[in-house]
Write an enzyme that holds these catalytic residues in place. Sequence first.
Site, PDB file in Angstrom:
ATOM      1  N   HIS A 263      -1.712   4.197  -2.533  1.00 45.43           N
ATOM      2  CA  HIS A 263      -2.593   4.274  -3.859  1.00 45.43           C
ATOM      3  C   HIS A 263      -1.754   4.858  -4.839  1.00 45.43           C
ATOM      4  CE1 HIS A 263      -5.962   5.026  -6.605  1.00 45.43           C
ATOM      5  NE2 HIS A 263      -6.443   4.247  -5.863  1.00 45.43           N
ATOM      6  N   ASP A 314      -9.962   0.684   1.004  1.00 48.67           N
ATOM      7  CA  ASP A 314     -10.326  -0.752   1.460  1.00 48.67           C
ATOM      8  C   ASP A 314     -10.133  -1.029   3.184  1.00 48.67           C
ATOM      9  OD1 ASP A 314     -10.879  -1.914  -0.970  1.00 48.67           O
ATOM     10  OD2 ASP A 314      -8.633  -1.489  -1.459  1.00 48.67           O
TER      11      ASP A 314
HETATM   12  N1  COA Z   1       2.827  -0.067   2.992  1.00 54.08           N
HETATM   13  C1  COA Z   1       4.024   0.093   2.887  1.00 54.08           C
HETATM   14  N2  COA Z   1       4.837   0.926   2.184  1.00 54.08           N
HETATM   15  C2  COA Z   1       4.083   0.992   0.905  1.00 54.08           C
HETATM   16  C3  COA Z   1       2.843   0.797   0.922  1.00 54.08           C
HETATM   17  C4  COA Z   1       2.155   0.312   1.961  1.00 54.08           C
HETATM   18  N3  COA Z   1       0.895  -0.113   1.829  1.00 54.08           N
HETATM   19  N4  COA Z   1       2.290   1.346  -0.409  1.00 54.08           N
HETATM   20  C5  COA Z   1       3.518   1.842  -0.978  1.00 54.08           C
HETATM   21  N5  COA Z   1       4.361   1.577  -0.057  1.00 54.08           N
HETATM   22  C6  COA Z   1       5.851   2.109  -0.454  1.00 54.08           C
HETATM   23  C7  COA Z   1       6.519   1.307  -1.291  1.00 54.08           C
HETATM   24  O1  COA Z   1       6.984   0.281  -0.564  1.00 54.08           O
HETATM   25  C8  COA Z   1       7.593   2.021  -1.848  1.00 54.08           C
HETATM   26  O2  COA Z   1       8.457   2.702  -1.043  1.00 54.08           O
HETATM   27  P1  COA Z   1      10.098   2.698  -1.299  1.00 54.08           P
HETATM   28  O3  COA Z   1       9.999   3.970  -2.183  1.00 54.08           O
HETATM   29  O4  COA Z   1      10.803   3.124  -0.020  1.00 54.08           O
HETATM   30  O5  COA Z   1      10.242   1.358  -2.139  1.00 54.08           O
HETATM   31  C9  COA Z   1       6.706   3.688  -1.971  1.00 54.08           C
HETATM   32  O6  COA Z   1       5.794   3.456  -1.021  1.00 54.08           O
HETATM   33  C10 COA Z   1       5.954   3.835  -3.463  1.00 54.08           C
HETATM   34  O7  COA Z   1       5.195   2.656  -3.606  1.00 54.08           O
HETATM   35  P2  COA Z   1       4.888   1.940  -4.725  1.00 54.08           P
HETATM   36  O8  COA Z   1       5.026   0.525  -4.755  1.00 54.08           O
HETATM   37  O9  COA Z   1       5.686   2.466  -5.973  1.00 54.08           O
HETATM   38  O10 COA Z   1       3.326   2.376  -5.124  1.00 54.08           O
HETATM   39  P3  COA Z   1       2.457   2.037  -6.250  1.00 54.08           P
HETATM   40  O11 COA Z   1       1.941   3.056  -6.775  1.00 54.08           O
HETATM   41  O12 COA Z   1       3.456   1.062  -7.158  1.00 54.08           O
HETATM   42  O13 COA Z   1       1.537   0.784  -5.481  1.00 54.08           O
HETATM   43  C11 COA Z   1      -0.343   0.037  -4.493  1.00 54.08           C
HETATM   44  C12 COA Z   1       0.131   1.308  -5.213  1.00 54.08           C
HETATM   45  C13 COA Z   1      -1.715   0.184  -3.974  1.00 54.08           C
HETATM   46  C14 COA Z   1      -0.195  -1.168  -4.892  1.00 54.08           C
HETATM   47  C15 COA Z   1       0.568   0.004  -3.091  1.00 54.08           C
HETATM   48  O14 COA Z   1       0.457   1.366  -2.334  1.00 54.08           O
HETATM   49  C16 COA Z   1       0.296  -1.256  -2.118  1.00 54.08           C
HETATM   50  O15 COA Z   1       0.656  -2.313  -2.280  1.00 54.08           O
HETATM   51  N6  COA Z   1      -0.855  -0.969  -1.126  1.00 54.08           N
HETATM   52  C17 COA Z   1      -1.368  -1.985  -0.317  1.00 54.08           C
HETATM   53  C18 COA Z   1      -2.303  -2.613  -0.897  1.00 54.08           C
HETATM   54  C19 COA Z   1      -3.909  -1.917  -1.069  1.00 54.08           C
HETATM   55  O16 COA Z   1      -4.087  -1.665  -0.425  1.00 54.08           O
HETATM   56  N7  COA Z   1      -4.302  -1.995  -2.339  1.00 54.08           N
HETATM   57  C20 COA Z   1      -5.559  -1.177  -2.272  1.00 54.08           C
HETATM   58  C21 COA Z   1      -5.302  -0.121  -3.446  1.00 54.08           C
HETATM   59  S1  COA Z   1      -6.852   0.895  -3.324  1.00 54.08           S
END
Ligand code: COA
Length: 507
Positions: A263, A314
Amino acid sequence: MTSMSTPSYSPGLAGVIAGESAICWVDPNAGLLYRGYDIHELAGHSSFEQVAWLLLHGELPSREELDGFRHRLSMERDLPPPVLAMLRSLPPDTHPMDALRTGVSMLSAFDPDLNDPSHEANLRKAARVIAKVSTIITSGWRACRGLDPVPPKLNTRHAANFLLTLTGQLPDAEHAGILDVVLVLYADHEFNASTFSARVTASTMSDLYAAVTTGIATLKGPLHGGANEESMHVLEEIGAVANVEDWVKERLARKEKIMGFGHRVYKTGDSRVPVMRELGRRLESRSGSPRLIPICEKLEEVMQREKNLCANVDLYAAVVLRLLGIPAALNPSIFALSRVTGWCAHIIEQQDHNRLIRPRSLYVGVPRRSTMPVHAAASQTLHCGGAALTPYLGADSVQVDDSMYRRSVRRSRSVRRGRRRAELGRGGTLRGKVCPSEWHRSLRAGQLLPAGAALLAGLYQPICSSRLHRDRWLCFARFCRDAGTWRASLRSAATENSGDWRREDQV
Ligand code: COA
């Protein structure tokens, strides 16, 4: 580029405060308040209609207000016949979120208050759109399967009415109650992507339907509302607790994201997960064969260990909705069924105190460049100090390409370091002193054609834009003047260099 100070930049707007709101507070340490009330209390004591009223009006409703609002919603559920006809005309494999987005957009044409952005008119439109979103989802779903819509039932609670119009059967009271709690949990979440995009649309003083349509379009993505549909696919694919460990490790090794985890704001846990998990446990224990919840719990354990990431709402919402008999493809629409209240509250708040939302971008593209008339350089041979520069210009276009500019920036750096030899790439090498005075001499001697002069002026411009001694600048200015075709370049270089265009006149 001008030398103005660069504002701070946060990729993905992470951590950026993009506006004020009195609607919702997300505590990064797993807390969530709607208008100051804790989500856990609201989930325990308040219905979706009470929460919708709270978000829209700022206070929980009195008994009378609640009855009036429920009645209002149930009176507003019918769709205009053309919207129903549109839903029937969609291809059977239309995603429910696409049908919803199109339906809400179309509804706008039937609302007499459409272009009135006053607080009262926006509240009226909000009640209509909240009520009708439910019917668009259920009628659209049924229409795509060749089924007739089920007429909404007067004075039925929102969650129960949704299940009734989806399935055609009055729902079990416990199921309706659980869906009601799901709607409470999903109703708002401050500046999440869909709410923020809805606010951006609202900030142009476009109408409430346009802003809600924006919200739906944004919610659909798998990184946002689409995650509850994707989470269900994840659980189906894993199939059993014993598969979790290997499944996760394989995906992480391929740098894939696991839906339902992570998140942007919560880093120690999602405030809504404990309630949603509990609903899932309750429903699954009734089924007598717990299957999905144990997979989720194992996923949580492995993801915590491997990535230090927590489950988000979710993951468990997918389980709860599956156990309520709702097909996974409808999961994001259930999210929208609830979040439309948050969107409306935010749209109204935005328009009540509006200021256009218009941030800046950090430009990382090609530096300033210019084009020349095609006829000026097509198939001309360029010479400078005896070196052929033709390869820069195509036979039918003289637009300076990106790679040339990258080279020109590299070159400008090397010039600043005092290098006397300029690599101009693709075989063209300009030897000798890199100085406009030399180019000027070549130009006057007829060795450098105007198109070549234009090319060189373009290459030289990044240097002018940064730091240039006055004499060197005047030299460049004279060169540009005599090249004749390059006044625009000279003007921009002069503006950037000193803001004083009149310097050209001193040449
Ligand atoms: N699965 C695997 N790795 C994940 C992840 C996930 N669901 N969410 C984040 N990460 C990892 C990223 O790859 C990144 O790793 P790295 O530093 O080794 O590259 C690190 O965690 C930081 O992630 P980041 O993409 O910067 O987080 P964000 O704040 O930009 O993204 C989300 C937040 C929600 C978009 C992201 O966590 C995600 O895509 N989750 C899956 C989709 C989801 O469930 N969305 C609903 C949100 S309520």
